[in-house]
Design a protein around this motif. Structure first.
Motif, PDB file in Angstrom:
ATOM      1  N   GLN A  67      19.809  -3.027 -46.409  1.00  0.00           N
ATOM      2  CA  GLN A  67      19.706  -1.869 -45.580  1.00  0.00           C
ATOM      3  C   GLN A  67      18.964  -2.276 -44.190  1.00  0.00           C
ATOM      4  OE1 GLN A  67      20.586   1.443 -46.286  1.00  0.00           O
ATOM      5  NE2 GLN A  67      20.433   1.455 -43.910  1.00  0.00           N
ATOM      6  N   ARG A  68      17.982  -3.030 -44.184  1.00  0.00           N
ATOM      7  CA  ARG A  68      17.193  -3.468 -42.898  1.00  0.00           C
ATOM      8  C   ARG A  68      18.587  -4.488 -42.072  1.00  0.00           C
ATOM      9  NH1 ARG A  68      11.813  -3.373 -43.069  1.00  0.00           N
ATOM     10  NH2 ARG A  68      11.400  -4.980 -41.640  1.00  0.00           N
ATOM     11  N   ASP A  69      19.091  -5.276 -42.963  1.00  0.00           N
ATOM     12  CA  ASP A  69      19.981  -6.085 -42.135  1.00  0.00           C
ATOM     13  C   ASP A  69      21.120  -5.462 -41.471  1.00  0.00           C
ATOM     14  OD1 ASP A  69      18.700  -8.569 -43.214  1.00  0.00           O
ATOM     15  OD2 ASP A  69      20.073  -8.754 -44.974  1.00  0.00           O
ATOM     16  N   GLU A  86      24.512  -9.114 -34.133  1.00  0.00           N
ATOM     17  CA  GLU A  86      23.903  -9.806 -33.325  1.00  0.00           C
ATOM     18  C   GLU A  86      22.477  -9.993 -33.488  1.00  0.00           C
ATOM     19  OE1 GLU A  86      24.528  -8.315 -29.509  1.00  0.00           O
ATOM     20  OE2 GLU A  86      23.636 -10.158 -28.427  1.00  0.00           O
ATOM     21  N   GLY A  87      21.782  -9.000 -33.962  1.00  0.00           N
ATOM     22  CA  GLY A  87      20.198  -9.312 -34.246  1.00  0.00           C
ATOM     23  C   GLY A  87      19.860 -10.056 -35.352  1.00  0.00           C
ATOM     24  N   THR A  88      20.851 -10.112 -36.463  1.00  0.00           N
ATOM     25  CA  THR A  88      20.670 -10.929 -37.527  1.00  0.00           C
ATOM     26  C   THR A  88      21.215 -12.300 -37.347  1.00  0.00           C
ATOM     27  OG1 THR A  88      21.220  -9.074 -38.956  1.00  0.00           O
ATOM     28  CG2 THR A  88      21.355 -11.230 -39.882  1.00  0.00           C
ATOM     29  N   TYR A  89      22.052 -12.419 -36.177  1.00  0.00           N
ATOM     30  CA  TYR A  89      22.572 -13.787 -36.080  1.00  0.00           C
ATOM     31  C   TYR A  89      21.494 -14.638 -35.317  1.00  0.00           C
ATOM     32  CZ  TYR A  89      24.995 -17.601 -33.712  1.00  0.00           C
ATOM     33  OH  TYR A  89      24.856 -18.831 -33.294  1.00  0.00           O
ATOM     34  N   ASN A  90      20.932 -13.772 -34.234  1.00  0.00           N
ATOM     35  CA  ASN A  90      19.809 -14.209 -33.470  1.00  0.00           C
ATOM     36  C   ASN A  90      18.651 -14.799 -34.483  1.00  0.00           C
ATOM     37  OD1 ASN A  90      21.282 -13.959 -31.143  1.00  0.00           O
ATOM     38  ND2 ASN A  90      20.352 -12.045 -30.652  1.00  0.00           N
ATOM     39  N   TRP A  91      18.413 -14.002 -35.489  1.00  0.00           N
ATOM     40  CA  TRP A  91      17.305 -14.478 -36.338  1.00  0.00           C
ATOM     41  C   TRP A  91      17.555 -15.536 -37.067  1.00  0.00           C
ATOM     42  CZ3 TRP A  91      13.704 -10.047 -37.222  1.00  0.00           C
ATOM     43  CH2 TRP A  91      12.155 -10.343 -37.746  1.00  0.00           C
ATOM     44  N   ASP A 125      16.897 -18.371 -34.919  1.00  0.00           N
ATOM     45  CA  ASP A 125      15.379 -18.678 -34.786  1.00  0.00           C
ATOM     46  C   ASP A 125      14.971 -19.546 -35.989  1.00  0.00           C
ATOM     47  OD1 ASP A 125      15.337 -17.260 -32.531  1.00  0.00           O
ATOM     48  OD2 ASP A 125      14.289 -15.433 -33.435  1.00  0.00           O
ATOM     49  N   GLU A 126      15.537 -19.230 -37.143  1.00  0.00           N
ATOM     50  CA  GLU A 126      15.134 -19.798 -38.399  1.00  0.00           C
ATOM     51  C   GLU A 126      15.526 -21.305 -38.321  1.00  0.00           C
ATOM     52  OE1 GLU A 126      13.057 -18.687 -40.611  1.00  0.00           O
ATOM     53  OE2 GLU A 126      12.955 -16.650 -39.886  1.00  0.00           O
ATOM     54  N   VAL A 127      16.774 -21.312 -37.718  1.00  0.00           N
ATOM     55  CA  VAL A 127      17.156 -22.956 -37.613  1.00  0.00           C
ATOM     56  C   VAL A 127      16.166 -23.769 -36.733  1.00  0.00           C
ATOM     57  CG1 VAL A 127      19.197 -24.427 -36.863  1.00  0.00           C
ATOM     58  CG2 VAL A 127      19.476 -22.145 -38.468  1.00  0.00           C
ATOM     59  N   ALA A 187      14.727 -22.520 -47.028  1.00  0.00           N
ATOM     60  CA  ALA A 187      14.789 -21.253 -47.691  1.00  0.00           C
ATOM     61  C   ALA A 187      15.044 -20.164 -46.737  1.00  0.00           C
ATOM     62  CB  ALA A 187      13.548 -20.931 -48.700  1.00  0.00           C
ATOM     63  N   ASP A 188      14.554 -20.089 -45.890  1.00  0.00           N
ATOM     64  CA  ASP A 188      14.882 -18.966 -44.654  1.00  0.00           C
ATOM     65  C   ASP A 188      16.064 -19.178 -44.215  1.00  0.00           C
ATOM     66  OD1 ASP A 188      12.078 -17.863 -44.995  1.00  0.00           O
ATOM     67  OD2 ASP A 188      11.290 -18.833 -43.427  1.00  0.00           O
ATOM     68  N   VAL A 189      16.487 -20.333 -43.894  1.00  0.00           N
ATOM     69  CA  VAL A 189      18.002 -20.465 -43.316  1.00  0.00           C
ATOM     70  C   VAL A 189      19.193 -19.997 -44.369  1.00  0.00           C
ATOM     71  CG1 VAL A 189      19.609 -22.118 -42.378  1.00  0.00           C
ATOM     72  CG2 VAL A 189      17.278 -22.445 -41.617  1.00  0.00           C
ATOM     73  N   ILE A 190      18.930 -20.490 -45.700  1.00  0.00           N
ATOM     74  CA  ILE A 190      20.018 -20.031 -46.536  1.00  0.00           C
ATOM     75  C   ILE A 190      19.661 -18.724 -46.667  1.00  0.00           C
ATOM     76  CG2 ILE A 190      18.537 -20.446 -48.592  1.00  0.00           C
ATOM     77  CD1 ILE A 190      21.309 -21.423 -49.629  1.00  0.00           C
ATOM     78  N   ALA A 191      18.429 -17.887 -46.698  1.00  0.00           N
ATOM     79  CA  ALA A 191      18.278 -16.522 -46.924  1.00  0.00           C
ATOM     80  C   ALA A 191      19.120 -15.796 -45.593  1.00  0.00           C
ATOM     81  CB  ALA A 191      16.915 -16.167 -46.833  1.00  0.00           C
TER      82      ALA A 191
END
Lengths: 97, 97
Positions: free
Chosen positions: B16-18, B24-29, B32-34, B56-60
């Motif tokens: 739901q949040r994604d 675009e916002g999710t790609y940008n995040w 950031d994680e990378v 973990a954050d990157v694969i998530a």
């Protein structure tokens, strides 16, 4: 296929090359693959097959980097994300920010 | 855990949040994680637990982005990388470049 098994397959296919390239070179390649994914996301018309290949490359290079760093990607993922949000501890996530 | 199952878990936790945040916002995040993974790789002394969390954050976030785009990450990964190098078709890879 399990995350662990995919990482192991990537190790079999690429560990020697990944190891020779080193951490910095492999990280830089991961960054390039993430950029290519971004380019594919912006493509019109949308090409789902091409997009799938870019997702594949990102998880492949992430696995390669994890192999060099001796990180178990599956364990790391499940240590942090295991059926609840690591921040709010809820499922689904109910973070308010 | 299978790649597919991890992606499904991320869908349950965050779809739901994604979805509200968008591509675009999710790609940008993800980007950031990378970058955070890159910062952690350069840390001295080396902190394996902190590094694991960044992996973990990157694969998530990659899974979150795949969810929004309706890409099956496991299928995409195995369509391209399935026990042989997609370029030279050898196992292990024997590409000469």
């Amino acid at each position: 296929m399990e995350i662990h098994e995919f990482q192991k397959m990537m190790r079999h296919l690429y560990f020697q090359r990944d190891s020779d390239r080193g951490v910095e070179g492999t990280y830089n390649w991961l960054v390039d693959e993430v950029e290519e994914l971004g380019e594919e996301l912006r493509m019109t018309p949308f090409d789902k097959e091409a997009l799938g290949k870019e997702f594949a490359d990102v998880i492949a290079w992430l696995s390669s980097l994890a192999n060099i760093m001796e990180i178990d990607l599956e364990k790391a993922a499940l240590d942090k994300y295991n059926h609840k949000c690591p921040k709010c501890k809820k499922s689904p996530c109910q973070c308010t920010f």
